[in-house]
Design an enzyme around this catalytic site. Sequence first.
Site, PDB file in Angstrom:
ATOM      1  CB  THR A 155      -3.458   9.793  -2.455  1.00 44.93           C
ATOM      2  OG1 THR A 155      -2.291   9.886  -2.230  1.00 44.93           O
ATOM      3  CG2 THR A 155      -3.650   9.373  -3.896  1.00 44.93           C
ATOM      4  CG  ASP A 156       0.328  13.465  -0.836  1.00 40.67           C
ATOM      5  OD1 ASP A 156       0.211  12.314  -1.295  1.00 40.67           O
ATOM      6  OD2 ASP A 156       1.319  13.773   0.226  1.00 40.67           O
ATOM      7  CD  GLU A 157       1.611   8.018  -3.427  1.00 38.55           C
ATOM      8  OE1 GLU A 157       1.779   7.381  -4.571  1.00 38.55           O
ATOM      9  OE2 GLU A 157       2.167   7.549  -2.415  1.00 38.55           O
ATOM     10  CE1 TYR A 216      -3.409   4.220  -4.155  1.00 41.56           C
ATOM     11  CE2 TYR A 216      -1.447   5.665  -4.070  1.00 41.56           C
ATOM     12  CZ  TYR A 216      -2.517   5.263  -3.654  1.00 41.56           C
ATOM     13  OH  TYR A 216      -3.338   5.831  -2.544  1.00 41.56           O
ATOM     14  CB  SER A 217      -0.094   8.032  -8.157  1.00 38.62           C
ATOM     15  OG  SER A 217       0.850   8.045  -9.135  1.00 38.62           O
ATOM     16  CB  THR A 240      -8.373  -7.165  -0.472  1.00 34.89           C
ATOM     17  OG1 THR A 240      -7.832  -6.146   0.253  1.00 34.89           O
ATOM     18  CG2 THR A 240      -9.367  -6.590  -1.442  1.00 34.89           C
ATOM     19  CE  LYS A 295      -6.927   7.135  -3.852  1.00 31.67           C
ATOM     20  NZ  LYS A 295      -8.245   6.276  -3.160  1.00 31.67           N
ATOM     21  N   PRO A 347      14.969  -2.168   5.123  1.00 32.43           N
ATOM     22  CG  PRO A 347      13.605  -3.091   4.015  1.00 32.43           C
ATOM     23  CD  PRO A 347      13.844  -3.000   5.327  1.00 32.43           C
ATOM     24  CG  ASN A 397      -3.237   9.075   6.534  1.00 36.72           C
ATOM     25  OD1 ASN A 397      -4.328   8.812   7.243  1.00 36.72           O
ATOM     26  ND2 ASN A 397      -2.794  10.208   5.955  1.00 36.72           N
TER      27      ASN A 397
HETATM   28  P1  NAD Z   1      -5.373  -0.230   3.124  1.00 39.02           P
HETATM   29  O1  NAD Z   1      -4.842  -0.816   1.962  1.00 39.02           O
HETATM   30  O2  NAD Z   1      -5.013  -0.232   4.499  1.00 39.02           O
HETATM   31  O3  NAD Z   1      -7.142  -0.732   2.878  1.00 39.02           O
HETATM   32  C1  NAD Z   1      -7.761  -0.556   1.994  1.00 39.02           C
HETATM   33  C2  NAD Z   1      -9.078  -1.371   2.294  1.00 39.02           C
HETATM   34  O4  NAD Z   1     -10.159  -1.424   1.144  1.00 39.02           O
HETATM   35  C3  NAD Z   1      -9.168  -2.733   2.966  1.00 39.02           C
HETATM   36  O5  NAD Z   1     -10.039  -3.090   3.948  1.00 39.02           O
HETATM   37  C4  NAD Z   1      -9.522  -3.594   1.679  1.00 39.02           C
HETATM   38  O6  NAD Z   1     -10.062  -4.883   2.054  1.00 39.02           O
HETATM   39  C5  NAD Z   1     -10.661  -2.638   1.169  1.00 39.02           C
HETATM   40  N1  NAD Z   1     -10.901  -3.062  -0.255  1.00 39.02           N
HETATM   41  C6  NAD Z   1      -9.831  -3.149  -1.398  1.00 39.02           C
HETATM   42  N2  NAD Z   1     -10.545  -3.376  -2.489  1.00 39.02           N
HETATM   43  C7  NAD Z   1     -11.847  -3.287  -2.381  1.00 39.02           C
HETATM   44  C8  NAD Z   1     -12.855  -3.529  -3.060  1.00 39.02           C
HETATM   45  N3  NAD Z   1     -12.637  -3.670  -4.523  1.00 39.02           N
HETATM   46  N4  NAD Z   1     -14.142  -3.482  -2.622  1.00 39.02           N
HETATM   47  C9  NAD Z   1     -14.325  -3.280  -1.314  1.00 39.02           C
HETATM   48  N5  NAD Z   1     -13.083  -3.238  -0.517  1.00 39.02           N
HETATM   49  C10 NAD Z   1     -12.166  -3.203  -0.988  1.00 39.02           C
HETATM   50  O7  NAD Z   1      -5.574   1.378   2.594  1.00 39.02           O
HETATM   51  P2  NAD Z   1      -5.643   2.772   3.645  1.00 39.02           P
HETATM   52  O8  NAD Z   1      -4.141   3.031   3.683  1.00 39.02           O
HETATM   53  O9  NAD Z   1      -6.481   2.582   4.656  1.00 39.02           O
HETATM   54  O10 NAD Z   1      -6.069   3.891   2.541  1.00 39.02           O
HETATM   55  C11 NAD Z   1      -7.507   4.062   2.450  1.00 39.02           C
HETATM   56  C12 NAD Z   1      -7.783   5.240   1.315  1.00 39.02           C
HETATM   57  O11 NAD Z   1      -6.891   6.441   1.479  1.00 39.02           O
HETATM   58  C13 NAD Z   1      -7.309   4.717   0.085  1.00 39.02           C
HETATM   59  O12 NAD Z   1      -8.249   5.204  -0.970  1.00 39.02           O
HETATM   60  C14 NAD Z   1      -6.037   5.500  -0.243  1.00 39.02           C
HETATM   61  O13 NAD Z   1      -5.438   5.993  -1.807  1.00 39.02           O
HETATM   62  C15 NAD Z   1      -6.102   6.608   0.707  1.00 39.02           C
HETATM   63  N6  NAD Z   1      -4.845   7.221   1.165  1.00 39.02           N
HETATM   64  C16 NAD Z   1      -4.053   6.500   1.922  1.00 39.02           C
HETATM   65  C17 NAD Z   1      -2.970   7.195   2.743  1.00 39.02           C
HETATM   66  C18 NAD Z   1      -2.003   6.488   3.060  1.00 39.02           C
HETATM   67  O14 NAD Z   1      -0.914   6.952   3.589  1.00 39.02           O
HETATM   68  N7  NAD Z   1      -2.305   5.195   3.561  1.00 39.02           N
HETATM   69  C19 NAD Z   1      -2.802   8.584   2.153  1.00 39.02           C
HETATM   70  C20 NAD Z   1      -3.783   9.227   1.469  1.00 39.02           C
HETATM   71  C21 NAD Z   1      -4.773   8.733   1.053  1.00 39.02           C
HETATM   72  O1  DAU Z   2       0.876  10.199   0.096  1.00 42.79           O
HETATM   73  C1  DAU Z   2      -0.046   9.105   0.164  1.00 42.79           C
HETATM   74  C2  DAU Z   2       0.434   7.827   0.057  1.00 42.79           C
HETATM   75  O2  DAU Z   2       1.399   7.352   1.046  1.00 42.79           O
HETATM   76  C3  DAU Z   2      -0.916   6.910  -0.112  1.00 42.79           C
HETATM   77  O3  DAU Z   2      -1.860   7.405  -1.149  1.00 42.79           O
HETATM   78  C4  DAU Z   2      -0.581   5.586  -0.263  1.00 42.79           C
HETATM   79  O4  DAU Z   2      -1.687   4.537  -0.169  1.00 42.79           O
HETATM   80  C5  DAU Z   2       0.620   5.140   0.881  1.00 42.79           C
HETATM   81  O5  DAU Z   2       0.764   3.914   0.576  1.00 42.79           O
HETATM   82  C6  DAU Z   2       1.552   6.020   0.731  1.00 42.79           C
HETATM   83  O6  DAU Z   2       2.602   5.621  -0.228  1.00 42.79           O
HETATM   84  P1  DAU Z   2       4.102   5.657  -0.208  1.00 42.79           P
HETATM   85  O7  DAU Z   2       4.527   5.193  -1.391  1.00 42.79           O
HETATM   86  O8  DAU Z   2       4.761   7.152   0.097  1.00 42.79           O
HETATM   87  O9  DAU Z   2       4.175   5.176   1.174  1.00 42.79           O
HETATM   88  P2  DAU Z   2       5.113   3.648   1.543  1.00 42.79           P
HETATM   89  O10 DAU Z   2       5.173   3.526   2.823  1.00 42.79           O
HETATM   90  O11 DAU Z   2       5.025   2.684   0.743  1.00 42.79           O
HETATM   91  O12 DAU Z   2       6.564   4.317   1.398  1.00 42.79           O
HETATM   92  C7  DAU Z   2       6.897   5.573   1.991  1.00 42.79           C
HETATM   93  C8  DAU Z   2       8.450   5.908   1.805  1.00 42.79           C
HETATM   94  O13 DAU Z   2       9.164   4.988   2.146  1.00 42.79           O
HETATM   95  C9  DAU Z   2       8.671   5.952   0.063  1.00 42.79           C
HETATM   96  O14 DAU Z   2       9.519   6.953  -0.297  1.00 42.79           O
HETATM   97  C10 DAU Z   2       9.379   4.589  -0.060  1.00 42.79           C
HETATM   98  C11 DAU Z   2      10.003   4.346   1.076  1.00 42.79           C
HETATM   99  N1  DAU Z   2      10.227   2.769   1.280  1.00 42.79           N
HETATM  100  C12 DAU Z   2       9.097   2.116   1.526  1.00 42.79           C
HETATM  101  C13 DAU Z   2       9.289   1.021   1.881  1.00 42.79           C
HETATM  102  C14 DAU Z   2       7.773  -0.149   2.086  1.00 42.79           C
HETATM  103  C15 DAU Z   2      11.207   2.407   1.800  1.00 42.79           C
HETATM  104  O15 DAU Z   2      12.499   3.214   1.768  1.00 42.79           O
HETATM  105  N2  DAU Z   2      11.380   1.080   1.946  1.00 42.79           N
HETATM  106  C16 DAU Z   2      10.451   0.180   2.197  1.00 42.79           C
HETATM  107  O16 DAU Z   2      10.669  -0.973   2.580  1.00 42.79           O
END
Ligand code: NAD
Ligand code: DAU
Length: 337
Positions: A126-128, A154-155, A37, A158, A209, A184
């Site tokens: 996720t913790d969300e 989203y949450s 994607t 999940k 922003p 992360n």
């Molecule tokens: P990301 O958006 O960077 O990557 C998601 C990956 O999944 C991409 O490579 C995308 O191509 C693939 N994908 C999406 N839809 C798909 C489908 N239908 N079939 C096959 N592949 C598909 O996400 P991330 O930040 O690496 O998060 C990975 C996992 O960890 C997620 O499940 C997310 O909920 C969880 N998570 C993320 C965070 C965070 O802070 N980013 C924290 C805790 C948990």
């Molecule tokens: O807690 C785990 C989650 O963390 C994961 O499950 C999600 O996949 C991951 O995207 C992340 O979610 P958040 O919504 O916490 O992450 P994000 O980076 O989008 O935003 C972090 C914080 O910053 C949130 O309070 C919103 C704020 N924010 C975000 C963006 C993109 C801003 O203030 N400005 C911005 O432009």
Amino acid sequence: MAKFLVTGGAGFIGGNFLHIMVNRYPNDEYVCLDALTYAGNMETLEPILNKPNFKFVHENICNREGVFKLFEKEHFDYVINFAAESHVDRSIEDPEIFLRTNILGTAVLMDACRKYGIKRFHQVSTDEVYGDLPLDRKDLFFTESTPLHTSSPYSASKASADLLVLAYHRTFKLPVTISRCSNNYGPYQFPEKLIPLMIQKASRDEALPVYGNGSNVRDWLYVGDHCNAIDLIVRNGKDGEVYNVGGHNEKTNLEVVKTILSALNKPETLINYVKDRPGHDLRYAIDPKKIETELGWKPEHNFKTGIAATIKWNLENTKWLHNVESGEYMNWMKKHY
Ligand code: NAD
Ligand code: DAU
């Protein structure tokens, strides 16, 4: 020797996981399934593409026929499901794809696990799923028994997947584990998420922003520490168990943004307060006692060392970032196949 299916491995966390594990376990085989994607990037996988114990398969976890064929051919021992739509803001714009990938896709994978047999299905959650905590109760943390209470599409998607995973364990005796990690950050994160976005903007002297007043709190964990936690859970965790993952690095968004500005020697006048995210969760904070005591997990990075490494990576890897921003990364498959 074991064979792993890693879904979503062309994304941020799955990609980091594969970089570490393909090198750490040369006798194990890793198959990455990814739909590529907008968040999937083959350039992230370049460091391991030629490793003999690594293989990439372009597939969607919602495609039952394709997924079943792959399971029939490969006989996986372990399945780790990172694949998801992961960005909260996108789920507010358009929830449907989140329901399809995050819920139905997870069910397809588990159905394949039931049919072909596996040693463990691990769901990266996720913790969300716990919702949020109040800003004025620093004594409160998410534990594994905190009730699910979601805020965004989203949450909610999940949390639905988590419930399905636990239902497959109880009803079908599928050997499952779930990890619920906090926010992360680190190399290869798509620059729509807070930290890489702010690094890019600050380095170009563009406005940063910040949603609302910037007082929302996130609990930041360096991506490699999350990957190590998943490795431990998959190998040593107990069937049917949930493990919270977090390193006690709570920061307000404003603190994060100011840390980035100061590291880049940029003025705080770049901060631009913008309209708040609808339903914006106030505070996340993980209690990681269970994974620490039962599996001996400990993070290697704190926020100070992790953010320095992340800023450095973003400043040095301009080609990866440029190709993401220009959309060039989407052409990888066309160019190479
Ligand atoms: P990301 O958006 O960077 O990557 C998601 C990956 O999944 C991409 O490579 C995308 O191509 C693939 N994908 C999406 N839809 C798909 C489908 N239908 N079939 C096959 N592949 C598909 O996400 P991330 O930040 O690496 O998060 C990975 C996992 O960890 C997620 O499940 C997310 O909920 C969880 N998570 C993320 C965070 C965070 O802070 N980013 C924290 C805790 C948990
Ligand atoms: O807690 C785990 C989650 O963390 C994961 O499950 C999600 O996949 C991951 O995207 C992340 O979610 P958040 O919504 O916490 O992450 P994000 O980076 O989008 O935003 C972090 C914080 O910053 C949130 O309070 C919103 C704020 N924010 C975000 C963006 C993109 C801003 O203030 N400005 C911005 O432009």
